[in-house]
Write a protein that holds these residues in place. Sequence first.
Motif, PDB file in Angstrom:
ATOM      1  N   MET A 112       0.817  -1.183   0.000  1.00 47.06           N
ATOM      2  CA  MET A 112       0.000   0.000   0.000  1.00 47.06           C
ATOM      3  C   MET A 112       0.863   1.250   0.000  1.00 47.06           C
ATOM      4  O   MET A 112       0.543   2.226  -0.656  1.00 47.06           O
ATOM      5  CB  MET A 112      -0.907  -0.021   1.230  1.00 47.06           C
ATOM      6  N   ALA A 113       1.977   1.194   0.718  1.00 57.21           N
ATOM      7  CA  ALA A 113       2.870   2.344   0.785  1.00 57.21           C
ATOM      8  C   ALA A 113       3.514   2.597  -0.568  1.00 57.21           C
ATOM      9  O   ALA A 113       3.754   3.741  -0.940  1.00 57.21           O
ATOM     10  CB  ALA A 113       3.924   2.120   1.856  1.00 57.21           C
ATOM     11  N   ARG A 114       3.770   1.542  -1.303  1.00 53.04           N
ATOM     12  CA  ARG A 114       4.382   1.699  -2.623  1.00 53.04           C
ATOM     13  C   ARG A 114       3.423   2.394  -3.583  1.00 53.04           C
ATOM     14  O   ARG A 114       3.852   3.193  -4.412  1.00 53.04           O
ATOM     15  CB  ARG A 114       4.802   0.342  -3.164  1.00 53.04           C
ATOM     16  N   ASP A 115       2.160   2.072  -3.520  1.00 54.32           N
ATOM     17  CA  ASP A 115       1.181   2.728  -4.384  1.00 54.32           C
ATOM     18  C   ASP A 115       1.111   4.220  -4.084  1.00 54.32           C
ATOM     19  O   ASP A 115       1.033   5.038  -5.004  1.00 54.32           O
ATOM     20  CB  ASP A 115      -0.207   2.107  -4.190  1.00 54.32           C
ATOM     21  N   TYR A 116       1.140   4.541  -2.821  1.00 56.10           N
ATOM     22  CA  TYR A 116       1.099   5.957  -2.439  1.00 56.10           C
ATOM     23  C   TYR A 116       2.343   6.681  -2.940  1.00 56.10           C
ATOM     24  O   TYR A 116       2.253   7.788  -3.479  1.00 56.10           O
ATOM     25  CB  TYR A 116       0.976   6.100  -0.918  1.00 56.10           C
ATOM     26  N   ASP A 117       3.516   6.040  -2.813  1.00 52.90           N
ATOM     27  CA  ASP A 117       4.752   6.665  -3.286  1.00 52.90           C
ATOM     28  C   ASP A 117       4.725   6.871  -4.796  1.00 52.90           C
ATOM     29  O   ASP A 117       5.112   7.930  -5.301  1.00 52.90           O
ATOM     30  CB  ASP A 117       5.956   5.814  -2.892  1.00 52.90           C
ATOM     31  N   SER A 118       4.296   5.867  -5.524  1.00 52.84           N
ATOM     32  CA  SER A 118       4.262   6.008  -6.983  1.00 52.84           C
ATOM     33  C   SER A 118       3.237   7.066  -7.405  1.00 52.84           C
ATOM     34  O   SER A 118       3.474   7.826  -8.343  1.00 52.84           O
ATOM     35  CB  SER A 118       3.967   4.667  -7.647  1.00 52.84           C
ATOM     36  N   GLN A 119       2.093   7.121  -6.718  1.00 48.12           N
ATOM     37  CA  GLN A 119       1.109   8.157  -7.024  1.00 48.12           C
ATOM     38  C   GLN A 119       1.662   9.546  -6.715  1.00 48.12           C
ATOM     39  O   GLN A 119       1.457  10.493  -7.491  1.00 48.12           O
ATOM     40  CB  GLN A 119      -0.169   7.934  -6.217  1.00 48.12           C
ATOM     41  N   LEU A 148       4.885  10.442  -6.714  1.00 43.93           N
ATOM     42  CA  LEU A 148       5.905  10.768  -7.719  1.00 43.93           C
ATOM     43  C   LEU A 148       5.268  11.145  -9.055  1.00 43.93           C
ATOM     44  O   LEU A 148       5.706  12.077  -9.733  1.00 43.93           O
ATOM     45  CB  LEU A 148       6.860   9.590  -7.895  1.00 43.93           C
ATOM     46  N   GLU A 149       4.221  10.441  -9.438  1.00 50.25           N
ATOM     47  CA  GLU A 149       3.551  10.747 -10.693  1.00 50.25           C
ATOM     48  C   GLU A 149       2.865  12.112 -10.633  1.00 50.25           C
ATOM     49  O   GLU A 149       2.943  12.896 -11.589  1.00 50.25           O
ATOM     50  CB  GLU A 149       2.513   9.664 -11.004  1.00 50.25           C
ATOM     51  N   SER A 150       2.232  12.431  -9.515  1.00 47.08           N
ATOM     52  CA  SER A 150       1.568  13.725  -9.400  1.00 47.08           C
ATOM     53  C   SER A 150       2.588  14.868  -9.400  1.00 47.08           C
ATOM     54  O   SER A 150       2.334  15.934  -9.966  1.00 47.08           O
ATOM     55  CB  SER A 150       0.694  13.780  -8.148  1.00 47.08           C
ATOM     56  N   VAL A 151       3.765  14.631  -8.789  1.00 45.87           N
ATOM     57  CA  VAL A 151       4.824  15.649  -8.819  1.00 45.87           C
ATOM     58  C   VAL A 151       5.318  15.850 -10.245  1.00 45.87           C
ATOM     59  O   VAL A 151       5.528  16.983 -10.703  1.00 45.87           O
ATOM     60  CB  VAL A 151       5.972  15.263  -7.861  1.00 45.87           C
ATOM     61  N   ALA A 152       5.477  14.766 -10.994  1.00 47.99           N
ATOM     62  CA  ALA A 152       5.934  14.869 -12.380  1.00 47.99           C
ATOM     63  C   ALA A 152       4.914  15.617 -13.235  1.00 47.99           C
ATOM     64  O   ALA A 152       5.281  16.466 -14.067  1.00 47.99           O
ATOM     65  CB  ALA A 152       6.187  13.478 -12.947  1.00 47.99           C
TER      66      ALA A 152
END
Length: 92
Positions: free
Chosen positions: A1-8, A10-14
């Motif tokens: 679950m933490a990985r999904d939050y991190d990837s989301q 990073l994607e929103s920052v990009a």
Amino acid sequence: MARDYDSQLLESVAVRRRRLRDALLFGAQRGRRTADERLGKVFAGIAITAVLCAGCVGWSFLQHTLAKQKAEQERQQRQVQQYEQPTKPTKP
């Protein structure tokens, strides 16, 4: 679950960075500016094509004129040589 939050995250920052960069480069009317840029490129292409066509026509005209002058000079030289040839007297 933490990985999904991190990837989301990073994607929103990009996405945010890309939007900020586009806003900086193109301003609020980026759709309109890209159309203007495309029209500018089309007109530049037409201008370059017109210059190339005019150059080809000019080169063709120059070649034709030079060929005509050369043919005229050769004709004049043949006429001069024809008149300068001594005629052989005929013996009676």
